[in-house]
Design a protein around this motif. Structure first.
Motif, PDB file in Angstrom:
ATOM      1  N   MET A   1      27.249  40.266  87.475  1.00 27.14           N
ATOM      2  CA  MET A   1      28.640  40.334  87.068  1.00 27.14           C
ATOM      3  C   MET A   1      28.740  40.030  85.575  1.00 27.14           C
ATOM      4  SD  MET A   1      31.740  38.262  88.773  1.00 27.14           S
ATOM      5  CE  MET A   1      33.300  38.176  88.000  1.00 27.14           C
ATOM      6  N   ALA A   2      29.430  40.862  84.887  1.00 28.58           N
ATOM      7  CA  ALA A   2      29.578  40.686  83.437  1.00 28.58           C
ATOM      8  C   ALA A   2      30.581  39.580  83.146  1.00 28.58           C
ATOM      9  CB  ALA A   2      30.042  41.992  82.808  1.00 28.58           C
ATOM     10  N   GLY A   3      30.413  38.931  81.986  1.00 32.47           N
ATOM     11  CA  GLY A   3      31.337  37.887  81.561  1.00 32.47           C
ATOM     12  C   GLY A   3      32.620  38.490  81.024  1.00 32.47           C
ATOM     13  N   LEU A   4      33.502  37.627  80.604  1.00 23.97           N
ATOM     14  CA  LEU A   4      34.765  38.070  80.028  1.00 23.97           C
ATOM     15  C   LEU A   4      34.521  38.742  78.687  1.00 23.97           C
ATOM     16  CD1 LEU A   4      36.886  34.882  80.767  1.00 23.97           C
ATOM     17  CD2 LEU A   4      36.990  37.071  81.967  1.00 23.97           C
ATOM     18  N   PRO A   5      35.348  39.727  78.333  1.00 21.90           N
ATOM     19  CA  PRO A   5      35.172  40.378  77.031  1.00 21.90           C
ATOM     20  C   PRO A   5      35.468  39.411  75.885  1.00 21.90           C
ATOM     21  CG  PRO A   5      37.175  41.147  78.105  1.00 21.90           C
ATOM     22  CD  PRO A   5      36.458  40.275  79.095  1.00 21.90           C
ATOM     23  N   ALA A   6      34.827  39.646  74.769  1.00 18.38           N
ATOM     24  CA  ALA A   6      35.032  38.818  73.579  1.00 18.38           C
ATOM     25  C   ALA A   6      36.445  39.018  73.040  1.00 18.38           C
ATOM     26  CB  ALA A   6      34.001  39.178  72.518  1.00 18.38           C
ATOM     27  N   THR A   7      36.957  37.977  72.393  1.00 20.28           N
ATOM     28  CA  THR A   7      38.310  38.006  71.841  1.00 20.28           C
ATOM     29  C   THR A   7      38.265  37.670  70.352  1.00 20.28           C
ATOM     30  OG1 THR A   7      38.706  35.661  72.217  1.00 20.28           O
ATOM     31  CG2 THR A   7      39.228  37.153  74.045  1.00 20.28           C
ATOM     32  N   GLU A   8      39.442  37.643  69.733  1.00 21.87           N
ATOM     33  CA  GLU A   8      39.544  37.247  68.328  1.00 21.87           C
ATOM     34  C   GLU A   8      39.034  35.814  68.130  1.00 21.87           C
ATOM     35  OE1 GLU A   8      40.004  37.397  64.357  1.00 21.87           O
ATOM     36  OE2 GLU A   8      40.145  39.089  65.733  1.00 21.87           O
ATOM     37  N   VAL A   9      39.222  34.971  69.120  1.00 21.02           N
ATOM     38  CA  VAL A   9      38.709  33.602  69.043  1.00 21.02           C
ATOM     39  C   VAL A   9      37.190  33.616  68.944  1.00 21.02           C
ATOM     40  CG1 VAL A   9      38.484  31.413  70.283  1.00 21.02           C
ATOM     41  CG2 VAL A   9      40.685  32.585  70.213  1.00 21.02           C
ATOM     42  N   ILE A  13      34.984  31.947  65.965  1.00 21.59           N
ATOM     43  CA  ILE A  13      33.909  30.993  66.230  1.00 21.59           C
ATOM     44  C   ILE A  13      32.597  31.540  65.686  1.00 21.59           C
ATOM     45  CG2 ILE A  13      32.531  29.909  68.059  1.00 21.59           C
ATOM     46  CD1 ILE A  13      35.205  29.659  69.638  1.00 21.59           C
ATOM     47  N   GLY A  14      32.364  32.825  65.868  1.00 21.33           N
ATOM     48  CA  GLY A  14      31.149  33.456  65.344  1.00 21.33           C
ATOM     49  C   GLY A  14      31.045  33.339  63.834  1.00 21.33           C
ATOM     50  N   GLU A  15      32.156  33.537  63.142  1.00 23.82           N
ATOM     51  CA  GLU A  15      32.167  33.390  61.681  1.00 23.82           C
ATOM     52  C   GLU A  15      31.793  31.965  61.287  1.00 23.82           C
ATOM     53  OE1 GLU A  15      36.173  34.573  60.838  1.00 23.82           O
ATOM     54  OE2 GLU A  15      35.675  36.710  60.806  1.00 23.82           O
ATOM     55  N   ARG A  16      32.265  31.016  62.064  1.00 26.41           N
ATOM     56  CA  ARG A  16      31.971  29.612  61.775  1.00 26.41           C
ATOM     57  C   ARG A  16      30.530  29.266  62.095  1.00 26.41           C
ATOM     58  NH1 ARG A  16      37.892  27.379  63.685  1.00 26.41           N
ATOM     59  NH2 ARG A  16      38.981  28.632  62.132  1.00 26.41           N
ATOM     60  N   ILE A  17      29.965  29.903  63.113  1.00 31.35           N
ATOM     61  CA  ILE A  17      28.541  29.716  63.416  1.00 31.35           C
ATOM     62  C   ILE A  17      27.722  30.223  62.230  1.00 31.35           C
ATOM     63  CG2 ILE A  17      26.618  30.473  64.870  1.00 31.35           C
ATOM     64  CD1 ILE A  17      28.681  30.579  67.205  1.00 31.35           C
ATOM     65  N   TRP A  18      28.058  31.424  61.758  1.00 31.21           N
ATOM     66  CA  TRP A  18      27.336  31.995  60.621  1.00 31.21           C
ATOM     67  C   TRP A  18      27.423  31.072  59.408  1.00 31.21           C
ATOM     68  CZ3 TRP A  18      29.087  33.287  55.781  1.00 31.21           C
ATOM     69  CH2 TRP A  18      28.165  33.934  54.960  1.00 31.21           C
ATOM     70  N   LYS A  44      24.868  38.693  67.571  1.00 29.09           N
ATOM     71  CA  LYS A  44      26.037  39.111  68.355  1.00 29.09           C
ATOM     72  C   LYS A  44      27.038  37.971  68.496  1.00 29.09           C
ATOM     73  CE  LYS A  44      23.611  42.671  70.915  1.00 29.09           C
ATOM     74  NZ  LYS A  44      23.156  43.133  72.235  1.00 29.09           N
ATOM     75  N   TYR A  45      26.541  36.739  68.634  1.00 26.04           N
ATOM     76  CA  TYR A  45      27.441  35.583  68.670  1.00 26.04           C
ATOM     77  C   TYR A  45      28.156  35.442  67.326  1.00 26.04           C
ATOM     78  CZ  TYR A  45      24.818  33.946  72.819  1.00 26.04           C
ATOM     79  OH  TYR A  45      24.226  33.815  74.046  1.00 26.04           O
ATOM     80  N   GLU A  46      27.402  35.572  66.235  1.00 27.12           N
ATOM     81  CA  GLU A  46      27.986  35.416  64.902  1.00 27.12           C
ATOM     82  C   GLU A  46      29.025  36.487  64.595  1.00 27.12           C
ATOM     83  OE1 GLU A  46      24.358  33.094  62.616  1.00 27.12           O
ATOM     84  OE2 GLU A  46      24.725  35.191  62.118  1.00 27.12           O
ATOM     85  N   LYS A  47      28.838  37.674  65.122  1.00 26.46           N
ATOM     86  CA  LYS A  47      29.794  38.767  64.893  1.00 26.46           C
ATOM     87  C   LYS A  47      30.960  38.715  65.872  1.00 26.46           C
ATOM     88  CE  LYS A  47      26.596  42.010  62.790  1.00 26.46           C
ATOM     89  NZ  LYS A  47      27.297  42.235  61.544  1.00 26.46           N
ATOM     90  N   GLY A  48      30.845  37.853  66.897  1.00 24.22           N
ATOM     91  CA  GLY A  48      31.900  37.760  67.898  1.00 24.22           C
ATOM     92  C   GLY A  48      31.848  38.855  68.934  1.00 24.22           C
ATOM     93  N   THR A  49      30.746  39.591  68.978  1.00 27.42           N
ATOM     94  CA  THR A  49      30.574  40.657  69.956  1.00 27.42           C
ATOM     95  C   THR A  49      30.374  40.073  71.351  1.00 27.42           C
ATOM     96  OG1 THR A  49      29.525  42.007  68.265  1.00 27.42           O
ATOM     97  CG2 THR A  49      29.195  42.693  70.536  1.00 27.42           C
ATOM     98  N   ASN A  50      29.612  38.997  71.425  1.00 27.36           N
ATOM     99  CA  ASN A  50      29.353  38.288  72.682  1.00 27.36           C
ATOM    100  C   ASN A  50      29.833  36.853  72.556  1.00 27.36           C
ATOM    101  OD1 ASN A  50      28.026  40.633  73.420  1.00 27.36           O
ATOM    102  ND2 ASN A  50      26.038  39.679  73.692  1.00 27.36           N
ATOM    103  N   ARG A  51      30.177  36.271  73.687  1.00 27.23           N
ATOM    104  CA  ARG A  51      30.603  34.864  73.721  1.00 27.23           C
ATOM    105  C   ARG A  51      29.398  33.950  73.797  1.00 27.23           C
ATOM    106  NH1 ARG A  51      35.899  34.357  77.575  1.00 27.23           N
ATOM    107  NH2 ARG A  51      37.263  35.330  76.047  1.00 27.23           N
ATOM    108  N   ILE A  52      29.472  32.835  73.081  1.00 32.55           N
ATOM    109  CA  ILE A  52      28.420  31.832  73.122  1.00 32.55           C
ATOM    110  C   ILE A  52      28.823  30.753  74.127  1.00 32.55           C
ATOM    111  CG2 ILE A  52      29.397  30.523  71.179  1.00 32.55           C
ATOM    112  CD1 ILE A  52      26.442  29.938  70.338  1.00 32.55           C
ATOM    113  N   SER A  53      27.853  30.230  74.849  1.00 32.82           N
ATOM    114  CA  SER A  53      28.149  29.177  75.818  1.00 32.82           C
ATOM    115  C   SER A  53      28.435  27.863  75.103  1.00 32.82           C
ATOM    116  CB  SER A  53      26.976  28.990  76.780  1.00 32.82           C
ATOM    117  OG  SER A  53      25.894  28.355  76.118  1.00 32.82           O
ATOM    118  N   ALA A  54      29.110  26.981  75.796  1.00 33.83           N
ATOM    119  CA  ALA A  54      29.420  25.666  75.234  1.00 33.83           C
ATOM    120  C   ALA A  54      28.141  24.884  74.946  1.00 33.83           C
ATOM    121  CB  ALA A  54      30.313  24.891  76.198  1.00 33.83           C
TER     122      ALA A  54
END
Length: 81
Positions: A1-9, A13-18, A44-54
Motif C-alpha cells: 500500500m502506498a503512503g499518502l501523497p507529498a504536500t507543500e509541507v 520540510i525537505g528544503e529545511r533538510i537540505w 527525494k525527501y529534500e525535494k519534497g517528492t517523498n515524505r520522510i519518516s519521523a
C-alpha cells in the motif's frame, strides 16, 4: 500500500533538510547511510517528492545539530491537510 501523497509541507520540510545538511557540511550519501536510504531517496525527501519518516527526520536533526522543531517552524496545520 502506498503512503499518502507529498504536500507543500513536505516540500518545506525537505528544503529545511537540505539547508541543515549543507550547513553541517554533510553529503546526501552520508545522511542517507545514517537513516538507511540511498542518496537518491534522500534527494527525494529534500525535494519534497517523498515524505520522510519521523524517525529518519530525528536522525537528520541529530546529525546536523538542528532542533527537530526547526523543521516545522511556521508550517501551518492547514497546509498539512
Amino acid at each position: 500500500m502506498a503512503g499518502l501523497p507529498a504536500t507543500e509541507v513536505d516540500v518545506r520540510i525537505g528544503e529545511r533538510i537540505w539547508a541543515a545538511r549543507t550547513r553541517a557540511g554533510l553529503t546526501q550519501r552520508a545522511i542517507g547511510a545514517a537513516i538507511g536510504v540511498s542518496a537518491a531517496q534522500l534527494q527525494k525527501y529534500e525535494k519534497g517528492t517523498n515524505r520522510i519518516s519521523a524517525i529518519a527526520l530525528n536522525i537528520v536533526a541529530d546529525l546536523t545539530g538542528t532542533p527537530i522543531a526547526a523543521f516545522f517552524d511556521e508550517v501551518s496545520n492547514a497546509e498539512a491537510a
